[in-house]
Design a protein around this motif. Structure first.
Motif, mmCIF file in Angstrom:
data_model
loop_
_atom_site.group_PDB
_atom_site.id
_atom_site.type_symbol
_atom_site.label_atom_id
_atom_site.label_comp_id
_atom_site.label_asym_id
_atom_site.label_seq_id
_atom_site.Cartn_x
_atom_site.Cartn_y
_atom_site.Cartn_z
ATOM 1 N N LEU A 59 0.809 -1.206 0.000
ATOM 2 C CA LEU A 59 0.000 0.000 0.000
ATOM 3 C C LEU A 59 0.849 1.267 0.000
ATOM 4 O O LEU A 59 0.308 2.362 -0.070
ATOM 5 C CB LEU A 59 -0.931 0.004 1.211
ATOM 6 N N ASP A 60 2.172 1.120 0.100
ATOM 7 C CA ASP A 60 3.050 2.277 0.231
ATOM 8 C C ASP A 60 3.947 2.509 -0.983
ATOM 9 O O ASP A 60 4.968 3.167 -0.887
ATOM 10 C CB ASP A 60 3.910 2.126 1.474
ATOM 11 N N VAL A 61 3.557 2.030 -2.142
ATOM 12 C CA VAL A 61 4.390 2.140 -3.343
ATOM 13 C C VAL A 61 4.281 3.551 -3.919
ATOM 14 O O VAL A 61 3.192 4.060 -4.146
ATOM 15 C CB VAL A 61 3.971 1.088 -4.390
ATOM 16 N N GLU A 62 5.422 4.191 -4.139
ATOM 17 C CA GLU A 62 5.480 5.521 -4.740
ATOM 18 C C GLU A 62 5.605 5.439 -6.259
ATOM 19 O O GLU A 62 5.061 6.273 -6.963
ATOM 20 C CB GLU A 62 6.678 6.298 -4.184
ATOM 21 N N GLU A 63 6.351 4.458 -6.752
ATOM 22 C CA GLU A 63 6.569 4.289 -8.182
ATOM 23 C C GLU A 63 6.857 2.825 -8.451
ATOM 24 O O GLU A 63 7.406 2.129 -7.599
ATOM 25 C CB GLU A 63 7.749 5.155 -8.634
ATOM 26 N N TYR A 64 6.481 2.348 -9.644
ATOM 27 C CA TYR A 64 6.775 0.960 -9.994
ATOM 28 C C TYR A 64 7.155 0.863 -11.458
ATOM 29 O O TYR A 64 6.835 1.738 -12.260
ATOM 30 C CB TYR A 64 5.583 0.046 -9.709
ATOM 31 N N CYS A 65 7.845 -0.214 -11.804
ATOM 32 C CA CYS A 65 8.161 -0.548 -13.191
ATOM 33 C C CYS A 65 8.026 -2.061 -13.316
ATOM 34 O O CYS A 65 8.760 -2.816 -12.676
ATOM 35 C CB CYS A 65 9.556 -0.090 -13.578
ATOM 36 N N ILE A 66 7.088 -2.504 -14.122
ATOM 37 C CA ILE A 66 6.820 -3.936 -14.262
ATOM 38 C C ILE A 66 7.915 -4.625 -15.062
ATOM 39 O O ILE A 66 8.404 -5.685 -14.681
ATOM 40 C CB ILE A 66 5.434 -4.158 -14.910
ATOM 41 N N SER A 67 8.339 -4.028 -16.179
ATOM 42 C CA SER A 67 9.316 -4.683 -17.049
ATOM 43 C C SER A 67 10.680 -4.830 -16.382
ATOM 44 O O SER A 67 11.370 -5.827 -16.592
ATOM 45 C CB SER A 67 9.458 -3.920 -18.364
ATOM 46 N N GLU A 68 11.086 -3.851 -15.575
ATOM 47 C CA GLU A 68 12.376 -3.930 -14.892
ATOM 48 C C GLU A 68 12.275 -4.634 -13.547
ATOM 49 O O GLU A 68 13.287 -4.983 -12.960
ATOM 50 C CB GLU A 68 12.967 -2.535 -14.725
ATOM 51 N N GLY A 69 11.072 -4.799 -13.025
ATOM 52 C CA GLY A 69 10.855 -5.548 -11.795
ATOM 53 C C GLY A 69 11.300 -4.835 -10.538
ATOM 54 O O GLY A 69 12.022 -5.397 -9.723
ATOM 55 N N TRP A 70 10.836 -3.598 -10.324
ATOM 56 C CA TRP A 70 11.169 -2.881 -9.097
ATOM 57 C C TRP A 70 10.018 -1.969 -8.676
ATOM 58 O O TRP A 70 9.178 -1.592 -9.468
ATOM 59 C CB TRP A 70 12.457 -2.077 -9.222
ATOM 60 N N VAL A 71 10.031 -1.631 -7.391
ATOM 61 C CA VAL A 71 9.117 -0.639 -6.821
ATOM 62 C C VAL A 71 9.944 0.307 -5.969
ATOM 63 O O VAL A 71 11.004 -0.058 -5.464
ATOM 64 C CB VAL A 71 7.995 -1.278 -5.963
ATOM 65 N N LYS A 72 9.466 1.524 -5.816
ATOM 66 C CA LYS A 72 10.090 2.500 -4.932
ATOM 67 C C LYS A 72 9.127 2.761 -3.786
ATOM 68 O O LYS A 72 7.961 3.082 -4.013
ATOM 69 C CB LYS A 72 10.412 3.793 -5.664
ATOM 70 N N VAL A 73 9.615 2.604 -2.566
ATOM 71 C CA VAL A 73 8.799 2.790 -1.370
ATOM 72 C C VAL A 73 9.520 3.732 -0.411
ATOM 73 O O VAL A 73 10.743 3.839 -0.445
ATOM 74 C CB VAL A 73 8.497 1.442 -0.673
ATOM 75 N N PRO A 74 8.779 4.427 0.467
ATOM 76 C CA PRO A 74 9.436 5.293 1.444
ATOM 77 C C PRO A 74 10.228 4.478 2.463
ATOM 78 O O PRO A 74 9.831 3.389 2.847
ATOM 79 C CB PRO A 74 8.290 6.031 2.125
ATOM 80 N N ALA A 75 11.347 5.046 2.886
ATOM 81 C CA ALA A 75 12.210 4.393 3.880
ATOM 82 C C ALA A 75 11.826 4.901 5.268
ATOM 83 O O ALA A 75 12.467 5.787 5.816
ATOM 84 C CB ALA A 75 13.671 4.674 3.587
ATOM 85 N N GLY A 76 10.768 4.361 5.823
ATOM 86 C CA GLY A 76 10.314 4.776 7.153
ATOM 87 C C GLY A 76 9.749 6.182 7.132
ATOM 88 O O GLY A 76 9.080 6.588 6.187
#
Length: 99
Positions: A59-76
């Motif tokens: 529920l905390d995903v800021e950005e994602y990329c399906i083809s590269e296989g990563w998500v960006k989430v806040p660090a605390g």
């Protein structure tokens, strides 16, 4: 004949739901919540977007990329010098869907 028409009126919402041809546009390969990002697409956020990362709902995903296989989430709760949350990139299996 009259009873059939009454049944149609009573259950019009079921018939309408089954014959509804409107479909949602596909989600982009890369999407960001941040309006300053070039990957921010406001039309995609008209409905709630869900992200599964490594088969778990996040529920905390800021950005994602399906083809590269990563998500960006806040660090605390840490913030950078401009007051934005510090972001970390996690790699794994990413799935995006409308809720």
């Amino acid at each position: 004949m009259r009873a059939a028409r009454c049944a149609d009126r009573r259950f019009w919402w079921i018939i309408h739901a089954m014959t509804d041809t409107t479909t949602l546009p596909p989600l982009p390969d890369r999407l960001s919540v941040d309006p300053r990002s070039p990957y921010h697409i406001p039309a995609a956020f008209e409905r709630e977007v869900g992200i599964k990362f490594n088969d778990k709902d996040r529920l905390d995903v800021e950005e994602y990329c399906i083809s590269e296989g990563w998500v960006k989430v806040p660090a605390g709760k840490t913030l950078d010098r401009k007051g934005h949350p510090m972001i970390i990139k996690l790699k794994g299996k990413v799935e995006a869907f409308y809720r």
